[in-house]
Design an enzyme around this catalytic site. Structure first.
Site, PDB file in Angstrom:
ATOM      1  CE  LYS A  91      -4.354  -1.534   1.897  1.00 23.65           C
ATOM      2  NZ  LYS A  91      -4.027  -2.961   1.795  1.00 23.65           N
ATOM      3  CG  ASP A 125      -3.102  -3.829  -1.912  1.00 22.50           C
ATOM      4  OD1 ASP A 125      -3.056  -4.729  -2.772  1.00 22.50           O
ATOM      5  OD2 ASP A 125      -3.092  -4.052  -0.684  1.00 22.50           O
ATOM      6  NE  ARG A 176      -5.287  -7.918  -5.820  1.00 24.00           N
ATOM      7  CZ  ARG A 176      -4.549  -7.394  -4.843  1.00 24.00           C
ATOM      8  NH1 ARG A 176      -4.889  -6.258  -4.271  1.00 24.00           N
ATOM      9  NH2 ARG A 176      -3.448  -8.000  -4.448  1.00 24.00           N
TER      10      ARG A 176
HETATM   11  C1  LIG Z   1      -7.700 -10.444  -3.246  1.00 20.75           C
HETATM   12  C2  LIG Z   1      -8.414  -9.141  -3.067  1.00 20.75           C
HETATM   13  C3  LIG Z   1      -7.699  -7.966  -3.093  1.00 20.75           C
HETATM   14  C4  LIG Z   1      -8.350  -6.745  -2.955  1.00 20.75           C
HETATM   15  N1  LIG Z   1      -7.635  -5.592  -3.078  1.00 20.75           N
HETATM   16  C5  LIG Z   1      -8.290  -4.401  -3.041  1.00 20.75           C
HETATM   17  C6  LIG Z   1      -7.613  -3.177  -3.303  1.00 20.75           C
HETATM   18  O1  LIG Z   1      -6.420  -3.136  -3.591  1.00 20.75           O
HETATM   19  N2  LIG Z   1      -8.342  -2.021  -3.223  1.00 20.75           N
HETATM   20  C7  LIG Z   1      -9.676  -2.011  -2.930  1.00 20.75           C
HETATM   21  O2  LIG Z   1     -10.288  -0.944  -2.899  1.00 20.75           O
HETATM   22  N3  LIG Z   1     -10.335  -3.172  -2.659  1.00 20.75           N
HETATM   23  C8  LIG Z   1      -9.682  -4.350  -2.712  1.00 20.75           C
HETATM   24  N4  LIG Z   1     -10.372  -5.506  -2.477  1.00 20.75           N
HETATM   25  C9  LIG Z   1     -11.737  -5.439  -1.892  1.00 20.75           C
HETATM   26  C10 LIG Z   1     -12.791  -5.369  -2.962  1.00 20.75           C
HETATM   27  O3  LIG Z   1     -12.722  -4.107  -3.605  1.00 20.75           O
HETATM   28  C11 LIG Z   1     -14.181  -5.530  -2.361  1.00 20.75           C
HETATM   29  O4  LIG Z   1     -14.421  -4.551  -1.419  1.00 20.75           O
HETATM   30  C12 LIG Z   1     -14.402  -6.878  -1.702  1.00 20.75           C
HETATM   31  O5  LIG Z   1     -13.805  -7.917  -2.416  1.00 20.75           O
HETATM   32  C13 LIG Z   1     -15.911  -7.183  -1.615  1.00 20.75           C
HETATM   33  O6  LIG Z   1     -16.467  -7.201  -2.907  1.00 20.75           O
HETATM   34  P1  LIG Z   1     -16.913  -8.555  -3.632  1.00 20.75           P
HETATM   35  O7  LIG Z   1     -16.639  -8.405  -5.090  1.00 20.75           O
HETATM   36  O8  LIG Z   1     -16.261  -9.715  -2.984  1.00 20.75           O
HETATM   37  O9  LIG Z   1     -18.492  -8.575  -3.505  1.00 20.75           O
HETATM   38  P2  LIG Z   1     -19.468  -8.506  -2.256  1.00 20.75           P
HETATM   39  O10 LIG Z   1     -20.812  -8.349  -2.870  1.00 20.75           O
HETATM   40  O11 LIG Z   1     -19.029  -7.497  -1.257  1.00 20.75           O
HETATM   41  O12 LIG Z   1     -19.338  -9.911  -1.588  1.00 20.75           O
HETATM   42  C14 LIG Z   1     -19.921 -11.067  -2.195  1.00 20.75           C
HETATM   43  C15 LIG Z   1     -20.220 -12.068  -1.089  1.00 20.75           C
HETATM   44  O13 LIG Z   1     -18.986 -12.485  -0.485  1.00 20.75           O
HETATM   45  C16 LIG Z   1     -19.185 -12.691   0.897  1.00 20.75           C
HETATM   46  N5  LIG Z   1     -18.324 -11.741   1.634  1.00 20.75           N
HETATM   47  C17 LIG Z   1     -17.700 -10.651   1.137  1.00 20.75           C
HETATM   48  N6  LIG Z   1     -16.959 -10.061   2.097  1.00 20.75           N
HETATM   49  C18 LIG Z   1     -17.144 -10.777   3.212  1.00 20.75           C
HETATM   50  C19 LIG Z   1     -16.646 -10.703   4.542  1.00 20.75           C
HETATM   51  N7  LIG Z   1     -15.798  -9.745   4.915  1.00 20.75           N
HETATM   52  N8  LIG Z   1     -17.029 -11.624   5.442  1.00 20.75           N
HETATM   53  C20 LIG Z   1     -17.875 -12.620   5.082  1.00 20.75           C
HETATM   54  N9  LIG Z   1     -18.372 -12.760   3.846  1.00 20.75           N
HETATM   55  C21 LIG Z   1     -18.020 -11.862   2.926  1.00 20.75           C
HETATM   56  C22 LIG Z   1     -20.640 -12.454   1.158  1.00 20.75           C
HETATM   57  O14 LIG Z   1     -21.312 -13.678   1.026  1.00 20.75           O
HETATM   58  C23 LIG Z   1     -21.035 -11.514   0.056  1.00 20.75           C
HETATM   59  O15 LIG Z   1     -22.412 -11.569  -0.236  1.00 20.75           O
HETATM   60  C24 LIG Z   1      -9.754  -6.723  -2.684  1.00 20.75           C
HETATM   61  C25 LIG Z   1     -10.474  -7.922  -2.675  1.00 20.75           C
HETATM   62  C26 LIG Z   1      -9.842  -9.113  -2.876  1.00 20.75           C
HETATM   63  C27 LIG Z   1     -10.659 -10.364  -2.904  1.00 20.75           C
END
Ligand SMILES: Cc1cc2nc3c(=O)[nH]c(=O)nc-3n(C[C@H](O)[C@H](O)[C@H](O)COP(=O)(O)OP(=O)(O)OC[C@H]3O[C@@H](n4cnc5c(N)ncnc54)[C@H](O)[C@@H]3O)c2cc1C
Length: 302
Positions: A91, A125, A176
């Site tokens: 970061k 990130d 990513r």
């Molecule tokens: C490997 C990785 C790297 C990332 N890097 C960044 C980055 O550099 N910058 C950035 O802004 N964001 C980053 N993110 C976060 C991303 O932007 C989202 O905020 C996050 O992944 C939730 O979005 P989603 O697409 O999983 O969908 P969502 O709709 O949020 O989640 C889908 C489903 O996953 C499950 N779920 C999601 N989160 C949780 C939790 N915490 N606990 C339990 N269940 C959960 C639930 O069942 C939910 O309905 C990253 C995510 C991942 C997976």
């Protein structure tokens, strides 16, 4: 998210840190590099790759940024020495972006160069939208100086992202793609879930069309479906799926069993609080988890 969960998300900052720590424990490897090493080893044994994140952001002194950089050099050395299937995610604010841009750039270059010497990839990130230009500029500078083991993150929630993909296309970046975790105003970011999903798919297609290697970072089943539909096209430049430690663990295992490359984001370190809050805010059952933990403290032996 249900009404009560939303209410708990709003008051989370008032929840005692000890409760946040316990409820968020599944999302964090631990406080030390040794904890991260153990978790990465377990993931690797299950056929899963890792990306190691040293927790900490928004540093206020150059010594803190330098300490963060040292932690990354240690992580890189451990990954190499132990033969782990892992890379690192950094970061920029943790490496001093908001303190001293020149220092940040020097530290990032040193981490990327160390990664290159050891054959390890370094992903930047993406943080909140006030840092997007700086992150993209630095990424372009890294690639311009031949540092091809560096990658970037793009956020589908941001209105600018399709334009950023077009601007970066000449670099054939390793990206990513994620939704984006930071709360942004509607002038900057889409707000509705379905619009963000549509943007995600449009960005994914644009990245594939540009011949980019894409790491699809989502736990959203609908988006996973869209991604799996595109595997033949994604395979051309290479792809992987990415998930966060402790989230949809069973689904991750199924994806690996079906033959998909999966990388898990493995955060570790003493500064776990901000990261934990963000994970809890996304947990659909946050109210239940927090209530259960608080009740457990009030009713000993329960
Ligand atoms: C490997 C990785 C790297 C990332 N890097 C960044 C980055 O550099 N910058 C950035 O802004 N964001 C980053 N993110 C976060 C991303 O932007 C989202 O905020 C996050 O992944 C939730 O979005 P989603 O697409 O999983 O969908 P969502 O709709 O949020 O989640 C889908 C489903 O996953 C499950 N779920 C999601 N989160 C949780 C939790 N915490 N606990 C339990 N269940 C959960 C639930 O069942 C939910 O309905 C990253 C995510 C991942 C997976």
């Amino acid at each position: 998210m249900r009404l009560f969960d939303r209410a708990v998300v709003r008051v989370l900052p008032a929840v005692p840190r000890s409760v946040v720590r316990r409820v968020a424990a599944p999302y964090i490897a631990g406080e030390t590099l040794d904890d991260a090493r153990r978790v990465v080893r377990e993931l690797n044994a299950a056929g899963i790759r890792a990306t190691v994140d040293v927790l900490g952001e928004d540093v206020s002194r150059s010594e803190e940024a330098e300490a963060m950089a040292r932690a990354y050099h240690d992580a890189l050395a451990t990954i190499e020495a132990e033969g782990l299937d892992a890379n690192v995610s950094i970061k920029l604010t943790g490496l001093g972006l908001e303190l001293d841009k020149a220092l940040c750039r020097t530290l990032v270059e040193a981490v990327v160069d160390d990664g290159a010497r050891r054959g390890i990839f370094v992903r930047i990130d993406m943080e909140d939208s006030s840092t997007t230009d700086d992150a993209l500029d630095l990424y372009r500078a890294l690639r311009g100086s031949g540092r091809d083991n560096a990658g970037i993150v793009l956020q589908a929630a941001l209105r600018r992202t399709l334009d950023d993909i077009a601007t970066l296309a000449d670099l054939r970046p390793s990206v990513r793609l994620c939704k984006g975790i930071y709360v942004e105003p509607s002038a900057i970011a889409f707000q509705e879930r379905e619009v963000i999903r549509k943007s995600f798919v449009a960005c994914l297609d644009a990245l594939v069309d540009a011949g980019c290697r894409v790491a699809v970072a989502t736990h959203d089943e609908w988006l996973l479906g869209q991604t799996l539909d595109r595997i033949p096209r994604l395979e051309a430049a290479g792809y992987e799926l990415q998930m966060l430690l402790g989230v949809r663990v069973q689904r991750g295992r199924e994806l690996v069993a079906a033959g998909h490359p999966l990388r898990i984001y493995v955060p570790y370190g003493q500064q776990w609080y901000e990261y934990s809050l963000r994970r809890l805010q996304e947990n659909p059952g946050v109210a239940g988890h927090v209530a259960k933990d608080m009740l457990g403290r009030l009713v000993p032996g329960r």
